[in-house]
Structures are given as C-alpha cells and as structure tokens.
Design an enzyme around this catalytic site. Sequence first.
Site, PDB file in Angstrom:
ATOM      1  N   ASP A 162      -3.030  10.557   2.943  1.00 60.92           N
ATOM      2  CA  ASP A 162      -4.553   9.909   3.436  1.00 60.92           C
ATOM      3  C   ASP A 162      -4.870  11.256   4.352  1.00 60.92           C
ATOM      4  O   ASP A 162      -4.132  11.262   5.757  1.00 60.92           O
ATOM      5  CB  ASP A 162      -3.907   8.635   4.364  1.00 60.92           C
TER       6      ASP A 162
ATOM      7  N   ARG B 250      -7.596  -0.111   1.595  1.00 62.26           N
ATOM      8  CA  ARG B 250      -8.319  -1.561   0.637  1.00 62.26           C
ATOM      9  C   ARG B 250      -8.267  -2.219  -0.724  1.00 62.26           C
ATOM     10  O   ARG B 250      -8.126  -2.225  -1.575  1.00 62.26           O
ATOM     11  CB  ARG B 250      -8.921  -2.097   1.563  1.00 62.26           C
TER      12      ARG B 250
ATOM     13  N   LYS C 293       0.428  -1.056  -0.152  1.00 62.87           N
ATOM     14  CA  LYS C 293       0.313   0.092   0.156  1.00 62.87           C
ATOM     15  C   LYS C 293       0.651   1.497   0.180  1.00 62.87           C
ATOM     16  O   LYS C 293       1.695   1.191   0.878  1.00 62.87           O
ATOM     17  CB  LYS C 293      -0.997   0.016   1.489  1.00 62.87           C
TER      18      LYS C 293
ATOM     19  N   ASP D 102       1.237   6.549   5.701  1.00 61.16           N
ATOM     20  CA  ASP D 102       0.880   5.609   4.826  1.00 61.16           C
ATOM     21  C   ASP D 102       1.266   4.516   3.538  1.00 61.16           C
ATOM     22  O   ASP D 102       0.737   4.449   2.789  1.00 61.16           O
ATOM     23  CB  ASP D 102      -0.274   6.330   4.840  1.00 61.16           C
TER      24      ASP D 102
ATOM     25  N   ASP E 246     -11.849   7.038   3.984  1.00 59.33           N
ATOM     26  CA  ASP E 246     -11.028   7.361   4.769  1.00 59.33           C
ATOM     27  C   ASP E 246      -9.837   5.398   4.523  1.00 59.33           C
ATOM     28  O   ASP E 246      -9.466   5.217   5.387  1.00 59.33           O
ATOM     29  CB  ASP E 246     -11.176   7.350   6.170  1.00 59.33           C
TER      30      ASP E 246
ATOM     31  N   LYS F 269     -10.115  13.445   8.059  1.00 62.44           N
ATOM     32  CA  LYS F 269      -9.407  12.805   8.692  1.00 62.44           C
ATOM     33  C   LYS F 269      -9.225  13.527   9.927  1.00 62.44           C
ATOM     34  O   LYS F 269      -8.987  15.094   9.859  1.00 62.44           O
ATOM     35  CB  LYS F 269      -7.259  12.409   8.820  1.00 62.44           C
TER      36      LYS F 269
ATOM     37  N   GLU G 126      -9.417   3.433   2.714  1.00 63.53           N
ATOM     38  CA  GLU G 126      -8.462   3.796   0.949  1.00 63.53           C
ATOM     39  C   GLU G 126      -8.095   2.702   0.113  1.00 63.53           C
ATOM     40  O   GLU G 126      -7.340   2.249  -0.208  1.00 63.53           O
ATOM     41  CB  GLU G 126      -8.037   5.451   0.705  1.00 63.53           C
TER      42      GLU G 126
HETATM   43  N1  BES Z   1      -3.685   5.141   6.831  1.00 58.20           N
HETATM   44  C1  BES Z   1      -5.090   4.746   7.544  1.00 58.20           C
HETATM   45  C2  BES Z   1      -4.537   3.462   8.392  1.00 58.20           C
HETATM   46  C3  BES Z   1      -3.476   4.142   9.872  1.00 58.20           C
HETATM   47  C4  BES Z   1      -4.393   4.533  10.941  1.00 58.20           C
HETATM   48  C5  BES Z   1      -2.658   3.651  10.047  1.00 58.20           C
HETATM   49  C6  BES Z   1      -2.465   5.068  12.048  1.00 58.20           C
HETATM   50  C7  BES Z   1      -1.278   4.303  10.336  1.00 58.20           C
HETATM   51  C8  BES Z   1      -1.960   4.916  12.312  1.00 58.20           C
HETATM   52  C9  BES Z   1      -6.531   3.747   6.951  1.00 58.20           C
HETATM   53  O1  BES Z   1      -5.858   4.315   5.834  1.00 58.20           O
HETATM   54  C10 BES Z   1      -7.245   4.396   7.547  1.00 58.20           C
HETATM   55  O2  BES Z   1      -7.157   5.877   7.778  1.00 58.20           O
HETATM   56  N2  BES Z   1      -7.926   3.075   8.031  1.00 58.20           N
HETATM   57  C11 BES Z   1      -9.823   3.990   8.304  1.00 58.20           C
HETATM   58  C12 BES Z   1     -10.010   2.910   8.730  1.00 58.20           C
HETATM   59  C13 BES Z   1     -11.745   2.812   9.222  1.00 58.20           C
HETATM   60  C14 BES Z   1     -12.576   4.291   8.164  1.00 58.20           C
HETATM   61  C15 BES Z   1     -13.088   1.632   8.541  1.00 58.20           C
HETATM   62  C16 BES Z   1      -9.182   3.503  10.362  1.00 58.20           C
HETATM   63  O3  BES Z   1      -8.463   2.595  10.931  1.00 58.20           O
HETATM   64  O4  BES Z   1      -9.574   4.967  11.129  1.00 58.20           O
HETATM   65 ZN    ZN Z   2      -4.668   4.526   4.629  1.00 57.86          ZN
HETATM   66 MN    MN Z   3      -7.045   5.782   4.725  1.00 53.67          MN
END
Ligand code: BES
Ligand code: ZN
Ligand code: MN
Length: 501
Positions: free
Chosen positions: A270, A351, A265, A288, A347, A277, A349
């Site tokens: 992000d 996946r 990825k 990310d 968010d 966010k 994204e």
């Molecule tokens: N890049 C983030 C996950 C992340 C969070 C990586 C903190 C490193 C530190 C990912 O794209 C994301 O935003 N995931 C969300 C998913 C949710 C919206 C289902 C998350 O984990 O809150």
């Molecule tokens: Zn992300």
């Molecule tokens: Mn995200």
Amino acid sequence: MADAPKIAFGSFAAPQRGVLVVFCDDGLKFGPATAKALGSATGLVARAAKAERFTGKSGKSLDLIMPEGLKVDRLTVIGAGKLADLKPQDFVKFGGVSMGKLPSGASDATVFAELPAGAKMSGEAAADLAQGVLLRAYAFDRYKTKRKDDDKPPQKRSITIATGDAAAARKAYVAREAIAGGVLMARDLVNEPANILYPEEFARRAQALKKVGVVVEVLDVKAMTKLGMGALLGVGQGSRRDSRVVIMRWDGGKKGEAPVAFIGKGVCFDTGGISIKPAAGMEDMKGDMAGAACVVGLMQALAARKAKVNAVGVIGCVENMPDGNAQRPGDIVTSMSGQTIEIINTDAEGRLVLADVLWYTAKRFKPKFMIDLATLTGAIIVALGQEFAGMFANNDELSHRLHLAGEATDEKVWRMPLSPFYDKMIDSKFADMKNTGGSRWGGAITAAQFIQRFVTDMTPWAHLDIAGTGMDSRASDINKSWGSGWGVRLLDRLVAEHYEK
Ligand code: BES
Ligand code: ZN
Ligand code: MN
C-alpha cells in the site's frame, strides 16, 4: 525459516542430557515427579532462587548451568505463579516461555508438564504447552544468508514434553499442531516482502491448501471485470501486478449447510496510490495483507484438523500503486453491488477491496455469518494500540462470541460503535458514497460504516480492524515475529466452540 522443533510426548523420566525445564508455584514448590527428578538438586534450586530473588511469579524463570547432581547441562525453572490464578490459556504461554528460555544452540530439551500437587496439568495442557513451543520457535530468517555459526539455530531441535498422560496429550496435540501450522503460515505471508509476494504469488501460495483438502478457486482480472468488481479493480489498476480474488472452501460439515465465511484484505503493498504516503515507515505496508494472511492460515488450520464445519475464505489481493493508470481522487467507481463510490483519498483502498469481496461472498454463499479482517486504519491504532483489535458488528451474539474467544486465546477484540451519525459522514455530493469521512475524526468507524453499506442487515457480520495487531506486532511469549498471524487462533476457537455441532 528456522526449522520447527520436533515434538514428542513422554513420561517423567529424569533426562540424561540437554536442557530440563520444570515448573514451580509462587511458593517454589514442585510437583511430585518433578521433585523426584530434581532429587538432590532441589537444595541448589532453593539457594539459586534466593540469590536471584526468583519467587516463582508467573512467567518468570531461573536458570542453573551444569547443576550438580543432574545429568542435564542446564535446568530452567519457570514460575507458574499462584496456582489459583491459573487460566487455561496460560499453558500455551508457558510453552512459549519454555522455548524462549532455551539457549540458541540447544538441540535437546525436556519440559516437565507438571505443577505442584493440587493443580493438575492435564494431557491437554501438555499439548497446549507444545503448541506454545511451536509458536515461539518461529523465526522469519529466510533472507539471512550471512549468519555466523555461533548465531545459527541448530539444524534439528527435539523437545520432549514429559506428562502424566502422554496418550491424551498426543491426541490433543493433533489439532493444536494444525492450528499452529496455520498461524505460522499466516506469519510467513505477512513477513514476506512485496517484491516476492504480489497478488498472483499470493494466489499461488493459497493453492497449497489443496494439499489439505481445501478447494481453491482464483478469479483473475477478466473474471472480476465480468462480475463488475469496479471498486476492487480500481485500486489495482495502477499496478503492474494484476489483482486476484481467491476463494477457499472447506466442506467438513453437513452437506448443504450454509458455511461460515471469512474475508480478508490482501493489499500486498500500500503506497497510498496517488494520495501517496510519506516515505518514513512505508516499508511496513508490505504487511497490509495481514487480514488475507489470517484467512489463509485459518482455512489451512480448519482443514488440517478436519474441522466439522463448512467454511469459506475469500481474499481480495491487490497492489495499491501510483502510476499513469492509477485511479485519481475524484474518480467515481461502480462496485459489484451497483452502488457508486467517489474516491476522495486513494489511500483509503482497503474498504474498496472489501466492498466487492464482501458483496461477492454474501451473494454467492449466503453464509451463516461473515467476519472480515483488515489492516484498515491508522485510526484504530490511535484508539486501541497493539493490544486489542477493533471490532465492529451488526450482531450482538456474534460480537459476544468473538469477545469470549478473544479472552480465551489472548487475541483480544474490543467492540467499537456503528451509528447513523457516522454513516452520514460518508455521503457524497456526486455518488452514493465517498471513500473517506472527510476528517480524521472517528476514522476507524467511518471505515467500518463504509464496509457496512456492502453487508445486508440479514447477514450477521463482524469487521475486525487489525492494523495494530496483525503486523509490526508487539512481542509476546508466543510470538517474536513482526507478522503475528493474529486471528487464526481466535477464529479457530470461535468455530470450534459454536459451529462444529
Ligand atoms: N493500510 C492502511 C492502514 C494502516 C496504517 C495499516 C498503519 C497499518 C498501519 C490503510 O490503507 C490506510 O492507508 N488508511 C488510511 C485511511 C485514510 C486515508 C482515510 C489511514 O488510516 O490513514
Ligand atoms: Zn491499506
Ligand atoms: Mn491505504
């Protein structure tokens, strides 16, 4: 970047200047060559140990400045602990401790790679030590322009590893150095800010792998559109920076043999997109792309050490931004696989990117296995913190091998479940699936279930959620950097142990 120290291997001659680093056990005993070099200073060490309550515990150390009877400016004694408890991976760690103990201004050091009689420190172990030195010496200081003279590391640092078998050490060090190079490359990519490292620039940096013989291809937006990568492109469409997919191939194995495949990825930044966010901590989202960074570092390492394997690395590089052209919650996109996805949260994204990149990799390369790495979910950090990466797999053998490689490299993985119950959570009212589970429960698992829908049962697959280990990393003896380069050593080990026959 702090310049990498120059490493040389030599014999056990008492050094005439700089810093001397030696090892003792938990009984404060030294190996014969070390004892000889210390000579009359041995008594001094015993006194200092008593005064400092240093008992030789593993990784602990004792410093003596201007030790009487020695030519060096400083003597550092590092504890190797109870020799019976020594693990092979301890030597890399000891190298890191050695480097960490050098005063910032020291330009010359000699490390005696020797343990008390009865415990052997082989040439290979000396090479491990050297690798630990390289890993620990890394600092991302490219953007520090105002450092005072007394805060600057010396221009040139040379570190001599004294060993009983310099020839074996030098031989073993070739691969160790190549692997460390891959780790440092990955760290650089993770640490680099997103105004500098955006998808096109990421692709350019990956092109540097051509120098070590990797074949690098780049797919631009037009090519991806033609392939039907609607899931990946939907993520990138809100950014002024175009998306890229980079394909790296190292053919060091038998001609025509199916490759092993690594997928990363590469979300260069992000913001969350329209499901934006919160501001606090958002700067961390420059990392990310740690999964993609690991894949690039790994390919660099495999090629540089001329691994006897066919390997392919594929990374999806995008920037997730809110914008007039950004995708919306409720949008439905069609992935390259033909499956449709309802976007619930922009968010989620990562996946979406992986969906197309995994499908593309399987279809084009029919690999022996696929391992993807992604800073995918905050939920995996809630579950495992910063010590283990989450591992999801459809194959017990691959999972077991990864587990063992993790133990051996201290880049540990912990297996998490996949199951039809979680899979149901991503069924959608309007499309084949939705991109979140709807609640926060099992967030890392529903993300993995989503990705699994783009992997056929036939391909052994493992997904490593490295949100807690790849960036904002916990400090260790071999890493003080925010971007850890996590996974390069793990996957190199996996390849070396099982796929280079
Ligand atoms: N890049 C983030 C996950 C992340 C969070 C990586 C903190 C490193 C530190 C990912 O794209 C994301 O935003 N995931 C969300 C998913 C949710 C919206 C289902 C998350 O984990 O809150
Ligand atoms: Zn992300
Ligand atoms: Mn995200």
